[in-house]
Design a protein around this motif. Structure first.
Motif, PDB file in Angstrom:
ATOM      1  N   GLU A  88     110.367  45.825  -3.668  1.00  4.46           N
ATOM      2  CA  GLU A  88     109.699  45.760  -4.688  1.00  4.46           C
ATOM      3  C   GLU A  88     108.796  44.080  -4.764  1.00  4.46           C
ATOM      4  OE1 GLU A  88     113.441  47.544  -4.988  1.00  4.46           O
ATOM      5  OE2 GLU A  88     112.754  45.722  -4.769  1.00  4.46           O
ATOM      6  N   VAL A  89     109.223  44.051  -4.407  1.00  4.61           N
ATOM      7  CA  VAL A  89     108.525  42.464  -4.606  1.00  4.61           C
ATOM      8  C   VAL A  89     106.562  43.076  -3.695  1.00  4.61           C
ATOM      9  CG1 VAL A  89     107.662  40.221  -3.767  1.00  4.61           C
ATOM     10  CG2 VAL A  89     110.034  40.974  -4.232  1.00  4.61           C
ATOM     11  N   SER A  90     105.248  42.192  -3.770  1.00  2.00           N
ATOM     12  CA  SER A  90     104.350  42.753  -2.975  1.00  2.00           C
ATOM     13  C   SER A  90     104.353  41.463  -2.243  1.00  2.00           C
ATOM     14  CB  SER A  90     103.265  42.791  -4.593  1.00  2.00           C
ATOM     15  OG  SER A  90     102.330  42.592  -3.673  1.00  2.00           O
ATOM     16  N   TYR A  91     103.991  41.435  -1.339  1.00  2.00           N
ATOM     17  CA  TYR A  91     103.675  40.728  -0.370  1.00  2.00           C
ATOM     18  C   TYR A  91     102.595  40.748   0.409  1.00  2.00           C
ATOM     19  CZ  TYR A  91     104.564  37.754   4.271  1.00  2.00           C
ATOM     20  OH  TYR A  91     104.166  36.831   5.033  1.00  2.00           O
ATOM     21  N   LEU A  92     102.288  38.974   0.383  1.00  2.00           N
ATOM     22  CA  LEU A  92     100.374  38.885   0.908  1.00  2.00           C
ATOM     23  C   LEU A  92     101.137  37.855   1.842  1.00  2.00           C
ATOM     24  CD1 LEU A  92      97.240  39.716   1.097  1.00  2.00           C
ATOM     25  CD2 LEU A  92      96.975  37.849  -0.429  1.00  2.00           C
ATOM     26  N   PHE A  93     100.155  37.698   3.399  1.00  2.00           N
ATOM     27  CA  PHE A  93     100.198  36.644   4.569  1.00  2.00           C
ATOM     28  C   PHE A  93      98.832  36.671   4.361  1.00  2.00           C
ATOM     29  CE2 PHE A  93     100.148  35.328   8.599  1.00  2.00           C
ATOM     30  CZ  PHE A  93     100.109  33.918   8.589  1.00  2.00           C
ATOM     31  N   LEU A  94      98.255  35.098   3.792  1.00  2.00           N
ATOM     32  CA  LEU A  94      96.805  34.434   4.218  1.00  2.00           C
ATOM     33  C   LEU A  94      96.496  34.004   5.428  1.00  2.00           C
ATOM     34  CD1 LEU A  94      96.659  32.273   1.390  1.00  2.00           C
ATOM     35  CD2 LEU A  94      95.686  34.110   1.223  1.00  2.00           C
ATOM     36  N   ASN A  95      97.464  33.556   6.013  1.00  2.00           N
ATOM     37  CA  ASN A  95      96.921  33.302   7.500  1.00  2.00           C
ATOM     38  C   ASN A  95      95.858  32.195   7.350  1.00  2.00           C
ATOM     39  OD1 ASN A  95      97.312  32.783   9.909  1.00  2.00           O
ATOM     40  ND2 ASN A  95      95.368  35.052  10.694  1.00  2.00           N
ATOM     41  N   LYS A  96      96.026  31.345   6.225  1.00  2.00           N
ATOM     42  CA  LYS A  96      95.745  30.254   6.223  1.00  2.00           C
ATOM     43  C   LYS A  96      95.647  29.196   7.736  1.00  2.00           C
ATOM     44  CE  LYS A  96      95.351  25.955   2.952  1.00  2.00           C
ATOM     45  NZ  LYS A  96      96.718  24.847   4.194  1.00  2.00           N
ATOM     46  N   THR A  97      94.174  28.510   8.294  1.00  6.55           N
ATOM     47  CA  THR A  97      94.526  28.736   9.559  1.00  6.55           C
ATOM     48  C   THR A  97      94.014  26.574   9.536  1.00  6.55           C
ATOM     49  OG1 THR A  97      92.171  28.774  10.184  1.00  6.55           O
ATOM     50  CG2 THR A  97      94.349  30.025  10.588  1.00  6.55           C
ATOM     51  N   ARG A  98      93.212  26.394   8.160  1.00  6.69           N
ATOM     52  CA  ARG A  98      93.397  24.558   8.171  1.00  6.69           C
ATOM     53  C   ARG A  98      94.005  24.428   6.838  1.00  6.69           C
ATOM     54  NH1 ARG A  98      89.021  28.044   9.517  1.00  6.69           N
ATOM     55  NH2 ARG A  98      88.314  27.897   7.827  1.00  6.69           N
ATOM     56  N   LYS A  99      93.888  22.902   6.487  1.00 10.54           N
ATOM     57  CA  LYS A  99      94.201  22.000   5.232  1.00 10.54           C
ATOM     58  C   LYS A  99      92.610  23.260   3.664  1.00 10.54           C
ATOM     59  CE  LYS A  99      95.208  18.165   2.833  1.00 10.54           C
ATOM     60  NZ  LYS A  99      96.227  18.535   2.443  1.00 10.54           N
ATOM     61  N   VAL A 100      91.490  23.127   4.404  1.00  9.10           N
ATOM     62  CA  VAL A 100      91.100  22.922   3.078  1.00  9.10           C
ATOM     63  C   VAL A 100      90.497  24.686   4.149  1.00  9.10           C
ATOM     64  CG1 VAL A 100      88.629  23.233   2.218  1.00  9.10           C
ATOM     65  CG2 VAL A 100      90.175  21.450   2.033  1.00  9.10           C
ATOM     66  N   ASP A 101      90.946  25.868   3.737  1.00 10.31           N
ATOM     67  CA  ASP A 101      90.739  26.740   4.319  1.00 10.31           C
ATOM     68  C   ASP A 101      89.822  28.256   2.768  1.00 10.31           C
ATOM     69  OD1 ASP A 101      90.404  29.505   5.303  1.00 10.31           O
ATOM     70  OD2 ASP A 101      91.954  29.206   6.719  1.00 10.31           O
ATOM     71  N   PHE A 102      88.537  27.949   2.909  1.00 13.93           N
ATOM     72  CA  PHE A 102      88.084  28.592   1.667  1.00 13.93           C
ATOM     73  C   PHE A 102      88.071  29.843   2.168  1.00 13.93           C
ATOM     74  CE2 PHE A 102      85.371  24.603   1.267  1.00 13.93           C
ATOM     75  CZ  PHE A 102      85.793  23.742  -0.347  1.00 13.93           C
ATOM     76  N   PRO A 103      87.916  30.583   2.957  1.00 16.33           N
ATOM     77  CA  PRO A 103      87.983  32.690   3.241  1.00 16.33           C
ATOM     78  C   PRO A 103      89.710  32.745   2.978  1.00 16.33           C
ATOM     79  CG  PRO A 103      86.877  31.604   5.097  1.00 16.33           C
ATOM     80  CD  PRO A 103      87.355  30.032   4.398  1.00 16.33           C
ATOM     81  N   ALA A 104      90.916  31.771   2.760  1.00 13.13           N
ATOM     82  CA  ALA A 104      91.688  31.930   2.472  1.00 13.13           C
ATOM     83  C   ALA A 104      92.193  32.294   1.119  1.00 13.13           C
ATOM     84  CB  ALA A 104      92.872  31.326   2.918  1.00 13.13           C
ATOM     85  N   VAL A 105      90.957  30.644   0.515  1.00 14.81           N
ATOM     86  CA  VAL A 105      91.049  30.598  -1.154  1.00 14.81           C
ATOM     87  C   VAL A 105      90.637  31.875  -1.804  1.00 14.81           C
ATOM     88  CG1 VAL A 105      89.468  29.630  -2.782  1.00 14.81           C
ATOM     89  CG2 VAL A 105      90.932  27.984  -1.145  1.00 14.81           C
ATOM     90  N   PHE A 106      89.639  32.066  -1.266  1.00 16.56           N
ATOM     91  CA  PHE A 106      88.913  33.569  -1.681  1.00 16.56           C
ATOM     92  C   PHE A 106      89.299  35.094  -1.495  1.00 16.56           C
ATOM     93  CE2 PHE A 106      85.423  30.599  -1.688  1.00 16.56           C
ATOM     94  CZ  PHE A 106      84.857  30.926  -3.144  1.00 16.56           C
ATOM     95  N   ARG A 107      90.396  35.141  -0.832  1.00 19.35           N
ATOM     96  CA  ARG A 107      91.731  36.384  -0.036  1.00 19.35           C
ATOM     97  C   ARG A 107      92.734  35.672  -1.228  1.00 19.35           C
ATOM     98  NH1 ARG A 107      91.077  34.857   5.385  1.00 19.35           N
ATOM     99  NH2 ARG A 107      93.125  33.520   5.091  1.00 19.35           N
TER     100      ARG A 107
END
Length: 362
Positions: free
Chosen positions: A51-70
């Motif tokens: 029932e839980v919605s799950y997302l894996f961001l796959n963040k690769t850097r401390k400041v990862d702007f693509p991950a932020v926007f995902r």
């Protein structure tokens, strides 16, 4: 309410397990419960309810702007009201808020070295707290620290909690003699002081050769892990002390053990002790962190001073020699856990607190 939990990984640590526990528990109570792992997945992935919605961001850097926007996209698509950020994941939550000011942030502090809070400084966290709507501390010492150090007025203490007994399909086959097993659930980190446990195992072996120690927790294959393995070899304890690593069905192991121990130098409010009580195990633990708020008398468990080998080994011996005492102690601790550290009571307090902050849009 529409809330997402954010955690850096899904490895088997205390903060990670609490993120999963909150996501699972809230999925039964609110209109949307999500969970985002930012950097790494792990064994706990299998424990997330469907029932839980799950997302894996796959963040690769401390400041990862693509991950932020995902993450921002996920929040907008699911109309999420609140980010519940655990431990260091507050950083990406704050970056998302810069791009989407409407979102609210709750930060959950799981810091485990609560004996040395005066030395705990983090300018990044202090600045980030300007953007928090509230802070959850897992023990009173952390709450006091947050009140004096952070720039957020809404701070609450909520103890950790555990879900009901987990079902497990694959039974772990433990070594040692049935009815004479001692378990410790703690990742192989220096603060957990497994060296004390191994030293106690040598003393116990001298009097009770059939009893064995079973250690569960993530092995980081570092110098500390090497030191522990070398000590077991040097003391000739390979048939007494067994390492199993991290597993996703530790419940199976708990069901097969007779005494539970925790030998830490420092703790917050350890989930391991709550789990021991859930499985009606008698406990010997060092008196650190908030363990004394769980075990308040010798009816519920035996507390010893940190790194006191003699007291630690003698307490284990006391339980080995008295089976009836072990059984009664396990039952008493189980009552305490169910009364004070249940999912139902903590989640109820959590939801009431969130409502009191008036952070939800209509």
């Amino acid at each position: 309410m529409r809330i997402v939990q954010i955690i850096d990984s899904l490895e088997s640590g205390g903060a990670e397990r609490m993120a999963v526990n909150y996501a699972n528990a809230l999925s039964k109570k609110i209109s949307f419960s999500g969970l985002v792992a930012t950097r790494k997945q792990g064994l706990l992935l299998d424990q997330i309810n469907k029932e839980v919605s799950y997302l894996f961001l796959n963040k690769t850097r401390k400041v990862d702007f693509p991950a932020v926007f995902r993450l921002r996209k996920y929040i907008k698509e699911n109309s999420i009201d609140v980010i519940h950020a655990h431990s260091s994941s507050f950083f990406i939550a704050v970056l998302v808020k810069f791009t989407f000011p409407k979102i609210k942030i709750i930060w959950h502090d799981h810091y485990g070295i609560s004996q040395d809070l005066d030395a705990r400084k983090s300018l990044g966290l202090k600045f980030g707290s300007l953007f928090f709507s509230g802070v959850i501390s897992v023990n009173i010492a952390l709450k006091r620290w947050a009140e004096t150090y952070l720039w957020c007025p809404n701070i609450i203490y909520l103890s950790n909690f555990i879900e009901e007994k987990a079902s497990f399909s694959d039974k772990i086959l433990l070594k040692g003699t049935e009815g004479k097993r001692i378990i410790c659930v703690a990742n192989l980190r220096a603060q957990k002081n497994h060296e004390l446990l191994i030293s106690a195992a040598l003393l116990i072996k001298e009097k009770f050769q059939d009893w064995s120690f079973h250690l569960f927790g993530q092995d980081f294959h570092d110098s500390y892990s090497e030191k522990l393995n070398n000590k077991v070899n040097t003391l000739k304890l390979r048939e007494t002390v067994f390492f199993y690593g991290a597993v996703n069905n530790v419940a199976s192991a708990l069901e097969q053990c007779n005494i539970a121990v925790l030998s830490s130098f420092s703790e917050g409010l350890p989930l391991a002790v709550l789990e021991y009580g859930l499985y009606k195990l008698p406990v010997v633990a060092t008196n650190v962190g908030d363990i004394s708020k769980i075990i308040t008398s010798e009816k519920e468990g035996l507390l010893v001073e940190s790194n006191d080998l003699s007291q630690f080994a003698q307490s284990i011996q006391k339980l080995i020699e008295n089976e009836n005492y072990r059984i009664e102690m396990g039952l008493e601790l189980n009552k305490v856990i169910r009364l004070n550290f249940s999912e139902e009571s903590i989640i109820q307090d959590y939801v009431l607190w969130l409502n009191s902050l008036t952070i939800f849009v209509a």
